[in-house]
Design a protein around this motif. Structure first.
Motif, PDB file in Angstrom:
ATOM      1  N   VAL A  90       0.853  -1.190   0.000  1.00  0.00           N
ATOM      2  CA  VAL A  90       0.000   0.000   0.000  1.00  0.00           C
ATOM      3  C   VAL A  90       0.889   1.241   0.000  1.00  0.00           C
ATOM      4  O   VAL A  90       1.785   1.366   0.846  1.00  0.00           O
ATOM      5  CB  VAL A  90      -0.932   0.014   1.226  1.00  0.00           C
ATOM      6  CG1 VAL A  90      -1.809   1.263   1.207  1.00  0.00           C
ATOM      7  CG2 VAL A  90      -1.784  -1.253   1.247  1.00  0.00           C
ATOM      8  N   GLU A  91       0.647   2.141  -0.958  1.00  0.00           N
ATOM      9  CA  GLU A  91       1.368   3.418  -1.026  1.00  0.00           C
ATOM     10  C   GLU A  91       0.425   4.530  -0.579  1.00  0.00           C
ATOM     11  O   GLU A  91      -0.688   4.659  -1.095  1.00  0.00           O
ATOM     12  CB  GLU A  91       1.873   3.690  -2.449  1.00  0.00           C
ATOM     13  CG  GLU A  91       2.959   2.734  -2.896  1.00  0.00           C
ATOM     14  CD  GLU A  91       3.595   3.168  -4.203  1.00  0.00           C
ATOM     15  OE1 GLU A  91       3.600   4.392  -4.478  1.00  0.00           O
ATOM     16  OE2 GLU A  91       4.087   2.290  -4.943  1.00  0.00           O
ATOM     17  N   LEU A  92       0.890   5.333   0.350  1.00  0.00           N
ATOM     18  CA  LEU A  92       0.077   6.410   0.916  1.00  0.00           C
ATOM     19  C   LEU A  92       0.830   7.717   0.752  1.00  0.00           C
ATOM     20  O   LEU A  92       1.985   7.825   1.169  1.00  0.00           O
ATOM     21  CB  LEU A  92      -0.209   6.144   2.404  1.00  0.00           C
ATOM     22  CG  LEU A  92      -1.000   7.225   3.137  1.00  0.00           C
ATOM     23  CD1 LEU A  92      -2.425   7.297   2.616  1.00  0.00           C
ATOM     24  CD2 LEU A  92      -1.004   6.949   4.638  1.00  0.00           C
ATOM     25  N   GLY A  98      -2.534  12.836   5.451  1.00  0.00           N
ATOM     26  CA  GLY A  98      -1.677  12.829   6.631  1.00  0.00           C
ATOM     27  C   GLY A  98      -2.406  13.122   7.914  1.00  0.00           C
ATOM     28  O   GLY A  98      -1.766  13.319   8.952  1.00  0.00           O
ATOM     29  N   GLY A  99      -3.724  13.144   7.862  1.00  0.00           N
ATOM     30  CA  GLY A  99      -4.486  13.431   9.065  1.00  0.00           C
ATOM     31  C   GLY A  99      -4.612  12.224   9.984  1.00  0.00           C
ATOM     32  O   GLY A  99      -4.191  11.103   9.664  1.00  0.00           O
ATOM     33  N   VAL A 100      -5.229  12.445  11.110  1.00  0.00           N
ATOM     34  CA  VAL A 100      -5.358  11.384  12.103  1.00  0.00           C
ATOM     35  C   VAL A 100      -6.311  10.296  11.629  1.00  0.00           C
ATOM     36  O   VAL A 100      -6.106   9.107  11.918  1.00  0.00           O
ATOM     37  CB  VAL A 100      -5.804  11.986  13.453  1.00  0.00           C
ATOM     38  CG1 VAL A 100      -7.184  12.610  13.346  1.00  0.00           C
ATOM     39  CG2 VAL A 100      -5.777  10.934  14.564  1.00  0.00           C
ATOM     40  N   ASP A 101      -7.356  10.657  10.867  1.00  0.00           N
ATOM     41  CA  ASP A 101      -8.297   9.640  10.374  1.00  0.00           C
ATOM     42  C   ASP A 101      -7.622   8.725   9.374  1.00  0.00           C
ATOM     43  O   ASP A 101      -7.879   7.499   9.366  1.00  0.00           O
ATOM     44  CB  ASP A 101      -9.510  10.323   9.735  1.00  0.00           C
ATOM     45  CG  ASP A 101     -10.336  11.104  10.751  1.00  0.00           C
ATOM     46  OD1 ASP A 101     -10.292  10.735  11.951  1.00  0.00           O
ATOM     47  OD2 ASP A 101     -11.009  12.071  10.352  1.00  0.00           O
ATOM     48  N   ASP A 102      -6.769   9.273   8.511  1.00  0.00           N
ATOM     49  CA  ASP A 102      -6.063   8.441   7.530  1.00  0.00           C
ATOM     50  C   ASP A 102      -5.105   7.478   8.209  1.00  0.00           C
ATOM     51  O   ASP A 102      -4.994   6.313   7.807  1.00  0.00           O
ATOM     52  CB  ASP A 102      -5.301   9.333   6.554  1.00  0.00           C
ATOM     53  CG  ASP A 102      -6.221  10.241   5.753  1.00  0.00           C
ATOM     54  OD1 ASP A 102      -7.176   9.725   5.157  1.00  0.00           O
ATOM     55  OD2 ASP A 102      -5.983  11.460   5.744  1.00  0.00           O
ATOM     56  N   VAL A 124       4.859   5.079   3.007  1.00  0.00           N
ATOM     57  CA  VAL A 124       4.304   6.397   3.322  1.00  0.00           C
ATOM     58  C   VAL A 124       5.230   7.447   2.701  1.00  0.00           C
ATOM     59  O   VAL A 124       6.332   7.686   3.202  1.00  0.00           O
ATOM     60  CB  VAL A 124       4.170   6.602   4.850  1.00  0.00           C
ATOM     61  CG1 VAL A 124       3.519   7.958   5.136  1.00  0.00           C
ATOM     62  CG2 VAL A 124       3.354   5.471   5.468  1.00  0.00           C
ATOM     63  N   ASP A 125       4.771   8.048   1.578  1.00  0.00           N
ATOM     64  CA  ASP A 125       5.572   9.078   0.892  1.00  0.00           C
ATOM     65  C   ASP A 125       5.290  10.445   1.508  1.00  0.00           C
ATOM     66  O   ASP A 125       4.185  10.707   1.995  1.00  0.00           O
ATOM     67  CB  ASP A 125       5.221   9.087  -0.599  1.00  0.00           C
ATOM     68  CG  ASP A 125       6.287   9.791  -1.421  1.00  0.00           C
ATOM     69  OD1 ASP A 125       7.347  10.121  -0.851  1.00  0.00           O
ATOM     70  OD2 ASP A 125       6.060  10.012  -2.619  1.00  0.00           O
ATOM     71  N   GLU A 126       6.285  11.312   1.471  1.00  0.00           N
ATOM     72  CA  GLU A 126       6.201  12.642   2.103  1.00  0.00           C
ATOM     73  C   GLU A 126       5.780  12.509   3.573  1.00  0.00           C
ATOM     74  O   GLU A 126       4.844  13.162   4.046  1.00  0.00           O
ATOM     75  CB  GLU A 126       5.222  13.554   1.350  1.00  0.00           C
ATOM     76  CG  GLU A 126       5.533  13.754  -0.114  1.00  0.00           C
ATOM     77  CD  GLU A 126       6.850  14.496  -0.330  1.00  0.00           C
ATOM     78  OE1 GLU A 126       7.262  15.253   0.574  1.00  0.00           O
ATOM     79  OE2 GLU A 126       7.455  14.319  -1.400  1.00  0.00           O
ATOM     80  N   ALA A 127       6.505  11.678   4.286  1.00  0.00           N
ATOM     81  CA  ALA A 127       6.118  11.354   5.665  1.00  0.00           C
ATOM     82  C   ALA A 127       6.172  12.565   6.582  1.00  0.00           C
ATOM     83  O   ALA A 127       5.498  12.577   7.619  1.00  0.00           O
ATOM     84  CB  ALA A 127       7.034  10.250   6.200  1.00  0.00           C
ATOM     85  N   HIS A 128       6.933  13.584   6.253  1.00  0.00           N
ATOM     86  CA  HIS A 128       7.015  14.771   7.123  1.00  0.00           C
ATOM     87  C   HIS A 128       5.709  15.554   7.138  1.00  0.00           C
ATOM     88  O   HIS A 128       5.532  16.449   7.988  1.00  0.00           O
ATOM     89  CB  HIS A 128       8.158  15.680   6.669  1.00  0.00           C
ATOM     90  CG  HIS A 128       7.983  16.219   5.283  1.00  0.00           C
ATOM     91  ND1 HIS A 128       8.306  15.499   4.158  1.00  0.00           N
ATOM     92  CD2 HIS A 128       7.509  17.414   4.839  1.00  0.00           C
ATOM     93  CE1 HIS A 128       8.050  16.218   3.081  1.00  0.00           C
ATOM     94  NE2 HIS A 128       7.559  17.386   3.465  1.00  0.00           N
ATOM     95  N   MET A 129       4.758  15.246   6.205  1.00  0.00           N
ATOM     96  CA  MET A 129       3.482  15.940   6.165  1.00  0.00           C
ATOM     97  C   MET A 129       2.453  15.329   7.106  1.00  0.00           C
ATOM     98  O   MET A 129       1.352  15.877   7.265  1.00  0.00           O
ATOM     99  CB  MET A 129       2.925  15.939   4.742  1.00  0.00           C
ATOM    100  CG  MET A 129       3.832  16.622   3.731  1.00  0.00           C
ATOM    101  SD  MET A 129       4.018  18.388   4.051  1.00  0.00           S
ATOM    102  CE  MET A 129       2.391  18.971   3.612  1.00  0.00           C
ATOM    103  N   VAL A 130       2.775  14.201   7.711  1.00  0.00           N
ATOM    104  CA  VAL A 130       1.851  13.601   8.686  1.00  0.00           C
ATOM    105  C   VAL A 130       1.800  14.478   9.929  1.00  0.00           C
ATOM    106  O   VAL A 130       2.838  14.927  10.437  1.00  0.00           O
ATOM    107  CB  VAL A 130       2.294  12.170   9.037  1.00  0.00           C
ATOM    108  CG1 VAL A 130       1.353  11.553  10.083  1.00  0.00           C
ATOM    109  CG2 VAL A 130       2.339  11.302   7.792  1.00  0.00           C
TER     110      VAL A 130
END
Length: 651
Positions: A90-92, A98-102, A124-130
């Motif tokens: 799975v690619e996210l 990047g929200g809490v629901d995702d 998880v791509d662009e993980a710093h946006m979480v």
């Protein structure tokens, strides 16, 4: 299909320029040491997401975990460069999810076992946006995941990842590609595409890509799309990429090296006429300064891949680096860098570019290190140009040229030096040929009566037949009344002078300056030096001559000689001893006064009393402000001569 997608690597062996990441991962896969979370960080387009897919492909290969996937199983085909993916990988994109629901949904999906593969992998791509709340929701499962779950985080800003998450991952930093490595990749792709490219196009493409393989291949794809007859020409690439023509950069560098303002501003006019962005021109100019600095420091920078340029451009850059010094290049780079900062957001970039170029032409007036080094460099360059080859020969005394200059300008000596016999008329101009008669000192030593005036006709008769070679007066003691005029009298003092130091002629030409230094320290000693002349320089000793025996003795005393010695040090930079002799040629040490016998009942010593009285009269003559307007030196000398009486000497 875009080139960066068509030539995306399928294995770790195909990843270019990231061996520091691919080799440890391959070793870990071969040994079966698999971690539950990985963090791939680095600039954009350097292969982070592609490496994450290769890692997932290697883990879920039917023959894996292996660093070399087979490429034929369902997992390898689905996770290949052009595959459609698999259900267990799975690619996210955290930039939009990047929200809490995702992250809660991702956590719930991680609890299920894989459908057909060995691992359930979440990329998880662009993980710093979480968000922090999203990371906190993932923290528990990342800390203690199920055995079938593996997380791979990819980010350009690893410092923004929650530290508790980052501490539970294996961190692998990716880097931008070096120009030499990037050129090899581009050449292989062009060979596969069967397209020819001008040699000058490669630096443009690599510089436009900025070290990112994806961005570089995107630029190359644009050039190939507009290629005429499967060939990319330099002018077409220059127009499409908006880079500055190398010829304009060369013109600007040549103008700066020659300090030619007209040529430099003409190059700026050509940049604007060609439609180039002034900011881009300043950026390209700064990059050229960087290349020149590197070429000066590392002559083989081109073979090492540090400087990338075609052969003809590289030769021109070597010539420019030889003409412009390193300190000047460093200052140029600083000025252009500051100008680029000022151009950011401006509405008049051309005006600021011209102002920046004007600063490059101005002398360095700041107190920065590069400005100071540039000044020193320019001074050294001018000295190397101005000093002839014979002047720079080893063993030559550095003061020789100064001595020749002093002797050349000896035709107009100061009045105090050339007419010692007439103290009252010391300010009257005298012809330059007067001091050349060697018989003059003998006439100057004849005593006359105190009331007798000085005869003005005698000096005129001496001038009528001067000898052919000038010689200073009193250059040698002469016992005979009229010795024949010969050039030998000056040979002895010159032979005794130390090489590289001023000789007697140089001291005579600077005697007025020495007198000014003495006057600033002690005006009484300056008055006593009014009739003194420079005789010679012998073994580090300045020999003076005075017609008055008492004043000659006074000048030879240690405290008076020290004042003259300090004045010589300030005026000429020499550290000489000082000795004063009588005008007739006898040293002061040979002039012995009558033996004195002091008895207790006879009071103070008359010689000491006479000396004190002389000092008071000299000081009174120097500092008397109520006297009429006349030269203080003349007044002091008249008082001394009237006190000495019969000891007054006529010159």
């Amino acid at each position: 299909m875009a080139l960066y997608r068509k030539y995306r690597p399928a294995t770790f062996a195909e990843v270019v320029g990231q061996e520091h990441v691919t080799e440890p991962l391959s070793t870990a896969l071969s040994a079966g040491r698999i971690n539950h979370a990985y963090l791939f960080s680095g600039p954009r387009g350097c292969g982070k997401t592609s490496s994450a897919r290769i890692l997932a492909r290697s883990l879920n290969c039917e023959q894996g975990p292996t660093p070399t996937p087979c490429g034929v199983c369902d997992s390898c085909i689905g996770l290949g460069p052009n595959g459609g993916g698999t259900f267990d990988v799975v690619e996210l994109d955290a930039a939009s999810h990047g929200g809490v629901d995702d992250t809660r949904d991702l956590r719930d999906r991680a609890s299920f076992a894989p459908a057909q593969s060995r691992y359930r992998i979440f990329i998880v791509d662009e993980a710093h946006m979480v968000t922090n709340a999203g990371f906190n929701a993932l923290l528990k499962i990342v800390e203690e995941p199920p055995e079938h779950v593996i997380f791979v985080f990819a980010t350009t800003e690893p410092e923004k990842v929650l530290p508790t998450i980052r501490s539970r991952t294996h961190h692998y930093p990716f880097r931008l590609l070096a120009p030499k490595t990037m050129r090899g990749l581009v050449e292989r792709i062009l060979a596969s595409e069967d397209v020819e490219v001008d040699d000058a196009v490669f630096p443009l493409v690599i510089r436009a890509g900025g070290g990112s393989p994806r961005d570089t291949l995107s630029v190359l794809d644009q050039l190939l799309a507009g290629a005429d007859g499967n060939r990319v020409h330099y002018q077409r690439a220059l127009a499409l990429l908006g880079a500055t023509d190398v010829a304009l950069i060369d013109d600007a560098i040549d103008a700066l090296a020659a300090d030619d303002a007209a040529a430099l501003f003409g190059a700026i006019e050509s940049v604007v006429d060609a439609g180039h962005d002034p900011r881009r021109f300043a950026t390209d100019l700064l990059e050229r300064f960087r290349d020149l600095i590197v070429l000066q420091a590392v002559p083989d920078a081109a073979s090492r891949g540090v400087v990338d340029a075609p052969g003809d451009v590289l030769e021109r850059m070597r010539d420019q680096a030889a003409r412009v010094g390193p300190a000047t290049l460093a200052r140029y780079a600083e000025v252009v860098h500051a100008g680029l900062g000022e151009m950011r957001g401006t509405t008049a970039p051309r005006l600021l570019l011209e102002v920046t170029c004007a600063r490059l032409l101005l002398p360095s007036a700041s107190d920065t290190e590069s400005a100071l080094l540039q000044r020193v460099e320019r001074i050294e360059t001018r000295l190397d140009i101005s000093i002839p080859a014979d002047e720079a020969a080893p063993g030559r005394a550095p003061q020789t040229s100064a001595k020749q200059y002093v002797r050349k300008n000896q035709a107009t000596p100061p009045v105090e030096r050339v007419k010692p016999a007439e103290p009252v008329k010391a300010a009257e101009p005298v012809k330059p040929a007067e001091p050349v008669k060697p018989a003059e000192p003998v006439k100057a030593a004849e005593p006359v009566k105190a009331a007798e005036p000085v005869k003005p006709a005698e000096p005129v008769k001496r001038v009528e037949s001067p000898p052919p070679e000038p010689a200073p007066p009193l250059s040698r003691p002469a016992p005979d009344p009229a010795p024949p005029p010969t050039p030998e009298p000056e040979a002895a003092p010159v032979a005794a002078a130390i090489p590289g130091e001023p000789d007697a002629a140089a001291v005579r030409s600077m005697w007025s300056t020495v007198r000014e230094k003495v006057r600033g320290r002690n005006r009484v000693i300056d008055v006593m030096l009014a009739e003194a002349i420079v005789r010679a320089v012998e073994d580090g000793t300045l020999v003076l001559a005075h017609q008055s025996a008492p004043l000659a003795k006074r000048l030879s005393e240690q405290h008076n000689a020290d004042v003259i010695r300090e004045a010589l040090k300030d005026a000429l930079g020499v550290n000489w001893r000082v000795r004063c002799e009588i005008g007739a040629g006898e040293p002061v040490s040979e002039v012995k006064s009558a033996p004195r016998t002091r008895e207790p009942d006879r009071g103070p010593d008359p010689v000491d009393a006479q000396r004190a009285e002389e000092d008071s009269m000299i000081a009174e003559a120097v500092h008397d402000e109520s006297a009429p307007r006349r030269d203080p030196e003349e007044a002091a000398l008249e008082l001394l001569q009237s006190e000495l009486g019969a000891r007054r000497i006529d010159g």
